[in-house]
Design an enzyme around this catalytic site. Sequence first.
Site, PDB file in Angstrom:
ATOM      1  N   THR A   1       0.435  -1.470  -0.008  1.00 11.51           N
ATOM      2  CA  THR A   1      -0.427  -0.029   0.049  1.00 11.51           C
ATOM      3  C   THR A   1       0.942   1.240  -0.124  1.00 11.51           C
ATOM      4  O   THR A   1       0.701   2.275  -0.384  1.00 11.51           O
ATOM      5  CB  THR A   1      -0.812  -0.022   1.624  1.00 11.51           C
ATOM      6  OG1 THR A   1      -1.994  -1.509   0.916  1.00 11.51           O
ATOM      7  CG2 THR A   1      -1.659   1.842   1.434  1.00 11.51           C
TER       8      THR A   1
ATOM      9  N   ASP B   1      -7.891  -4.880  -1.974  1.00 14.47           N
ATOM     10  CA  ASP B   1      -7.676  -5.166  -0.693  1.00 14.47           C
ATOM     11  C   ASP B   1      -9.199  -5.294   0.170  1.00 14.47           C
ATOM     12  O   ASP B   1      -9.533  -4.355   0.229  1.00 14.47           O
ATOM     13  CB  ASP B   1      -6.680  -5.824   0.216  1.00 14.47           C
ATOM     14  CG  ASP B   1      -6.706  -6.026   0.734  1.00 14.47           C
ATOM     15  OD1 ASP B   1      -6.803  -7.252   1.641  1.00 14.47           O
ATOM     16  OD2 ASP B   1      -5.364  -6.463   1.644  1.00 14.47           O
TER      17      ASP B   1
END
Length: 396
Positions: free
Chosen positions: A86, A109
């Site tokens: 991320t 996700d």
Amino acid sequence: MLATASPGLHAAARRLTLPAPALCVVRLPRRRPGHPASLRAAASAAAAEAAPPAKEGAEELGFLEMTSGTRRRYYMLGGKGGVGKTSCAASLAVRFANNGHPTLVVSTDPAHSLSDSFAQDLSGGTLVQVEGPDAPLFALEINPEKAREEFRTASQQNGGTGVKDFMDSMGLGVLVEQLGELKLGELLDTPPPGLDEALAISKVMQFLEAQEYSMFSRIVFDTAPTGHTLRLLSLPDFLDASIGKILKLRSKIASATSAIKSVFGQEVQQQDAANKLEQLRERMVKVGELFRDTESTEFIIVTIPTVMAISESSRLHSSLQKESVPVRRLIVNQVLPPSTSDCKFCAIKRKDQTRALDMIRNDPELMGLNIIQAPLVDMEIRGVPALKFLGDIVWK
């Protein structure tokens, strides 16, 4: 839902004039006497010192290549859980925006972290403009439950509650018991793992076809950990084949029953269900094509310098090659910067990382990739300024 673009998106589109891409120049603050060198300088030195030698025949790739041109390009970042996917995806999005590219970063996700990474609430399943970058940067965290609901809606009769209703709407109700072994109920009522992500990406593609979203020239996907991503990559072909079989079966018996259906007014309803499923199938085909498009798509593997993470990255690259997904870069995150006075723990850790980096140099799956090393830093990468700091180190 994203049926209507946000006012902020319209405003950004109106004021946007896309300049020729250029590398971002970062001005570092002057170091005060008596204070240590900046973390940025130390991190940059660490990345340069630790970088493995270029491989023969390996393509030299840098951020200039990634930012060149205004044609839309897609970057998918994935790897083992906990390696910093991320942060890397968010920093890449900020880097693109600061280089003049209107950018959209999407989390597929189910356990979203984009809001934490940008230090801004991005939840709700709608586009949110990120505050701080030079060019428009929007983020989207897909709502998994909404994605599952969309699949149920597309695959069942309106108002239906199960596979029986769906098969009835397709004119196949009489065959439900005989087709039980196909486990269509499991497919339609309980979506398989990875479906959330596939629908999320297909949904994004659907929205990007609208004129108000044509402004985005860079799309960055923050994907789920390896296992989910591999299922995601194979899911479009699976759904394409499965839906195709259902539609073919419906077509074979349609002529024999069409007259009876017309009498009872069911023909239009059944055709509507078939059309919805066909639309879903077409979007899944587009997702599969997007994954394999070498001109516009690249999957970037993110890992850390441990034996377990490198081994998983090697298997991931092998699986991506089998799926014909283009991969050219490998980010090795959390590399210890050089030090003249290691403590015992640091010395052991550095030795382990050196062994892991040697694995990359000798791994037939990874040795040909362009390797980018991101140093371990003593600050939390959270918020646009910190992401810009990380992006200037990693993406250069």
